[in-house]
Design a protein around this motif. Structure first.
Motif, PDB file in Angstrom:
ATOM      1  N   VAL A   1       8.893  13.630  17.837  1.00 50.54           N
ATOM      2  CA  VAL A   1       8.116  12.434  18.203  1.00 50.54           C
ATOM      3  C   VAL A   1       6.820  12.401  17.402  1.00 50.54           C
ATOM      4  O   VAL A   1       6.420  11.357  16.868  1.00 50.54           O
ATOM      5  CB  VAL A   1       7.842  12.391  19.726  1.00 50.54           C
ATOM      6  N   LEU A   2       6.155  13.549  17.294  1.00 45.48           N
ATOM      7  CA  LEU A   2       4.906  13.614  16.528  1.00 45.48           C
ATOM      8  C   LEU A   2       5.151  13.314  15.046  1.00 45.48           C
ATOM      9  O   LEU A   2       4.338  12.632  14.400  1.00 45.48           O
ATOM     10  CB  LEU A   2       4.252  14.987  16.689  1.00 45.48           C
ATOM     11  N   ILE A   3       6.246  13.794  14.509  1.00 49.61           N
ATOM     12  CA  ILE A   3       6.574  13.527  13.104  1.00 49.61           C
ATOM     13  C   ILE A   3       6.745  12.026  12.878  1.00 49.61           C
ATOM     14  O   ILE A   3       6.157  11.454  11.956  1.00 49.61           O
ATOM     15  CB  ILE A   3       7.835  14.305  12.674  1.00 49.61           C
ATOM     16  N   VAL A   4       7.520  11.369  13.719  1.00 47.94           N
ATOM     17  CA  VAL A   4       7.747   9.929  13.563  1.00 47.94           C
ATOM     18  C   VAL A   4       6.442   9.155  13.763  1.00 47.94           C
ATOM     19  O   VAL A   4       6.126   8.241  12.998  1.00 47.94           O
ATOM     20  CB  VAL A   4       8.855   9.439  14.523  1.00 47.94           C
ATOM     21  N   PHE A   5       5.671   9.538  14.777  1.00 45.58           N
ATOM     22  CA  PHE A   5       4.381   8.884  15.024  1.00 45.58           C
ATOM     23  C   PHE A   5       3.447   9.077  13.825  1.00 45.58           C
ATOM     24  O   PHE A   5       2.769   8.130  13.384  1.00 45.58           O
ATOM     25  CB  PHE A   5       3.744   9.430  16.303  1.00 45.58           C
ATOM     26  N   GLY A   6       3.413  10.280  13.265  1.00 45.56           N
ATOM     27  CA  GLY A   6       2.581  10.551  12.091  1.00 45.56           C
ATOM     28  C   GLY A   6       2.990   9.725  10.886  1.00 45.56           C
ATOM     29  O   GLY A   6       2.137   9.220  10.153  1.00 45.56           O
ATOM     30  N   VAL A   7       4.293   9.582  10.672  1.00 39.99           N
ATOM     31  CA  VAL A   7       4.775   8.736   9.566  1.00 39.99           C
ATOM     32  C   VAL A   7       4.319   7.295   9.794  1.00 39.99           C
ATOM     33  O   VAL A   7       3.898   6.609   8.863  1.00 39.99           O
ATOM     34  CB  VAL A   7       6.313   8.830   9.422  1.00 39.99           C
ATOM     35  N   GLY A   8       4.367   6.847  11.043  1.00 48.10           N
ATOM     36  CA  GLY A   8       3.875   5.502  11.361  1.00 48.10           C
ATOM     37  C   GLY A   8       2.385   5.363  11.068  1.00 48.10           C
ATOM     38  O   GLY A   8       1.930   4.337  10.550  1.00 48.10           O
ATOM     39  N   LEU A   9       1.609   6.394  11.386  1.00 47.10           N
ATOM     40  CA  LEU A   9       0.168   6.371  11.082  1.00 47.10           C
ATOM     41  C   LEU A   9      -0.078   6.317   9.580  1.00 47.10           C
ATOM     42  O   LEU A   9      -0.965   5.595   9.113  1.00 47.10           O
ATOM     43  CB  LEU A   9      -0.524   7.597  11.668  1.00 47.10           C
ATOM     44  N   VAL A  10       0.696   7.074   8.822  1.00 46.04           N
ATOM     45  CA  VAL A  10       0.574   7.041   7.361  1.00 46.04           C
ATOM     46  C   VAL A  10       0.845   5.627   6.866  1.00 46.04           C
ATOM     47  O   VAL A  10       0.073   5.061   6.083  1.00 46.04           O
ATOM     48  CB  VAL A  10       1.541   8.042   6.693  1.00 46.04           C
ATOM     49  N   ALA A  11       1.936   5.042   7.338  1.00 47.53           N
ATOM     50  CA  ALA A  11       2.305   3.690   6.894  1.00 47.53           C
ATOM     51  C   ALA A  11       1.252   2.669   7.303  1.00 47.53           C
ATOM     52  O   ALA A  11       0.827   1.838   6.492  1.00 47.53           O
ATOM     53  CB  ALA A  11       3.673   3.307   7.457  1.00 47.53           C
ATOM     54  N   TRP A  12       0.821   2.716   8.553  1.00 49.28           N
ATOM     55  CA  TRP A  12      -0.160   1.747   9.048  1.00 49.28           C
ATOM     56  C   TRP A  12      -1.472   1.867   8.273  1.00 49.28           C
ATOM     57  O   TRP A  12      -2.091   0.866   7.916  1.00 49.28           O
ATOM     58  CB  TRP A  12      -0.389   1.953  10.541  1.00 49.28           C
ATOM     59  N   SER A  13      -1.893   3.100   8.012  1.00 47.99           N
ATOM     60  CA  SER A  13      -3.147   3.333   7.297  1.00 47.99           C
ATOM     61  C   SER A  13      -3.081   2.862   5.851  1.00 47.99           C
ATOM     62  O   SER A  13      -4.078   2.411   5.289  1.00 47.99           O
ATOM     63  CB  SER A  13      -3.508   4.818   7.320  1.00 47.99           C
TER      64      SER A  13
ATOM     65  N   GLY B   1       0.808  -1.221   0.000  1.00 45.11           N
ATOM     66  CA  GLY B   1       0.000   0.000   0.000  1.00 45.11           C
ATOM     67  C   GLY B   1       0.839   1.268   0.000  1.00 45.11           C
ATOM     68  O   GLY B   1       0.411   2.300  -0.525  1.00 45.11           O
ATOM     69  N   LEU B   2       2.025   1.198   0.583  1.00 44.58           N
ATOM     70  CA  LEU B   2       2.906   2.376   0.584  1.00 44.58           C
ATOM     71  C   LEU B   2       3.328   2.744  -0.834  1.00 44.58           C
ATOM     72  O   LEU B   2       3.498   3.915  -1.153  1.00 44.58           O
ATOM     73  CB  LEU B   2       4.145   2.123   1.437  1.00 44.58           C
ATOM     74  N   LEU B   3       3.494   1.730  -1.674  1.00 46.72           N
ATOM     75  CA  LEU B   3       3.915   1.988  -3.050  1.00 46.72           C
ATOM     76  C   LEU B   3       2.810   2.664  -3.857  1.00 46.72           C
ATOM     77  O   LEU B   3       3.077   3.309  -4.865  1.00 46.72           O
ATOM     78  CB  LEU B   3       4.336   0.684  -3.725  1.00 46.72           C
ATOM     79  N   GLY B   4       1.560   2.507  -3.412  1.00 54.30           N
ATOM     80  CA  GLY B   4       0.439   3.108  -4.112  1.00 54.30           C
ATOM     81  C   GLY B   4       0.164   4.549  -3.735  1.00 54.30           C
ATOM     82  O   GLY B   4      -0.654   5.212  -4.365  1.00 54.30           O
ATOM     83  N   ILE B   5       0.836   5.053  -2.725  1.00 57.44           N
ATOM     84  CA  ILE B   5       0.617   6.444  -2.305  1.00 57.44           C
ATOM     85  C   ILE B   5       1.237   7.377  -3.345  1.00 57.44           C
ATOM     86  O   ILE B   5       2.399   7.239  -3.708  1.00 57.44           O
ATOM     87  CB  ILE B   5       1.240   6.716  -0.913  1.00 57.44           C
ATOM     88  N   ARG B   6       0.448   8.310  -3.812  1.00 52.53           N
ATOM     89  CA  ARG B   6       0.934   9.318  -4.755  1.00 52.53           C
ATOM     90  C   ARG B   6       1.038  10.647  -4.012  1.00 52.53           C
ATOM     91  O   ARG B   6       0.034  11.206  -3.584  1.00 52.53           O
ATOM     92  CB  ARG B   6      -0.017   9.449  -5.945  1.00 52.53           C
ATOM     93  N   LEU B   7       2.248  11.104  -3.848  1.00 59.02           N
ATOM     94  CA  LEU B   7       2.494  12.349  -3.118  1.00 59.02           C
ATOM     95  C   LEU B   7       2.629  13.506  -4.089  1.00 59.02           C
ATOM     96  O   LEU B   7       3.320  13.404  -5.103  1.00 59.02           O
ATOM     97  CB  LEU B   7       3.764  12.229  -2.274  1.00 59.02           C
ATOM     98  N   SER B   8       1.986  14.600  -3.768  1.00 63.01           N
ATOM     99  CA  SER B   8       2.103  15.816  -4.571  1.00 63.01           C
ATOM    100  C   SER B   8       3.254  16.653  -4.024  1.00 63.01           C
ATOM    101  O   SER B   8       3.484  16.696  -2.822  1.00 63.01           O
ATOM    102  CB  SER B   8       0.813  16.631  -4.478  1.00 63.01           C
ATOM    103  N   GLY B   9       3.960  17.323  -4.920  1.00 58.19           N
ATOM    104  CA  GLY B   9       5.007  18.253  -4.497  1.00 58.19           C
ATOM    105  C   GLY B   9       6.188  17.597  -3.812  1.00 58.19           C
ATOM    106  O   GLY B   9       6.821  18.221  -2.953  1.00 58.19           O
ATOM    107  N   LEU B  10       6.500  16.361  -4.163  1.00 57.55           N
ATOM    108  CA  LEU B  10       7.612  15.653  -3.518  1.00 57.55           C
ATOM    109  C   LEU B  10       8.937  16.418  -3.579  1.00 57.55           C
ATOM    110  O   LEU B  10       9.692  16.399  -2.599  1.00 57.55           O
ATOM    111  CB  LEU B  10       7.756  14.254  -4.115  1.00 57.55           C
ATOM    112  N   PRO B  11       9.233  17.128  -4.673  1.00 57.14           N
ATOM    113  CA  PRO B  11      10.486  17.911  -4.677  1.00 57.14           C
ATOM    114  C   PRO B  11      10.567  18.938  -3.538  1.00 57.14           C
ATOM    115  O   PRO B  11      11.656  19.280  -3.097  1.00 57.14           O
ATOM    116  CB  PRO B  11      10.473  18.606  -6.046  1.00 57.14           C
TER     117      PRO B  11
END
Length: 182
Positions: A153-165, A23-33
């Motif tokens: 801590v919030l940044i790392v936790f948020g990245v974990g939430l993105v990945a888990w979701s 599912g992580l590979l399917g995420i399309r991020l805008s403005g990655l640069p």
């Protein structure tokens, strides 16, 4: 470097819950640069000797780039937590003249030497919002010894939430066998 390592661990954490990382590979991020530019600017500010005012302005500009990236991708579950962490750090840095205040005790525990150049985090004499600064230590002799903040801590936790979701649970072996038999 410690926050980046934490984010990498958070990205792979769904594996512990038997979730597929597909599912992580399917995420399309805008403005990655924008986010890559923000990280590059952070490295430049810390590693190159710049006049103090230029270093401060450049440091704050990196947060503007990151904020633009986060805004463009705000619909991604978990990213608002990342944005909250970045905002905690960015506001605290702005209110402290371009430097995230650090706890003297945390700096000692992490074994960080004082440096005469621009520091994105440092012990300040009269910090504003010191509790949002680098108050935690990942101490020596652990690898990547450093200090980190509530925002980190919030940044790392948020990245974990993105990945888990983004990562769906893997089907159990019995479900796979039944599906292939059908």
């Amino acid at each position: 470097m410690l926050v980046i390592a934490g984010c990498l661990v958070a990205l792979f954490a769904p594996l512990l819950g038997r979730r597929s990382l597909a599912g992580l590979l399917g995420i399309r991020l805008s403005g990655l640069p924008l986010v890559w530019a923000a990280l590059l600017v952070q490295v430049v500010v810390v590693e190159l000797p710049l006049p103090h005012l230029l270093a401060v302005a450049t440091h704050l500009a990196s947060y503007v780039l990151a904020a633009a990236f986060l805004w463009l991708n705000r619909g991604l579950r978990g990213l608002p937590v990342v944005a909250l962490g970045a905002a905690c750090n960015g506001v605290t840095i702005a209110l402290n003249g371009g430097t995230l205040p650090a706890s003297a005790q945390a700096v000692r525990r992490a074994g960080i030497p004082a440096d005469a150049g621009f520091l994105n985090s440092a012990v300040l004499p009269h910090p504003v919002l010191p509790w949002l600064g680098d108050v935690f230590a990942w101490p020596q002799p652990l690898p990547l010894a450093n200090v980190f903040s509530v925002g980190d801590v919030l940044i790392v936790f948020g990245v974990g939430l993105v990945a888990w979701s983004a990562c769906a649970p893997r089907p159990a072996r019995a479900e796979l066998s039944a599906a292939s038999a059908a």
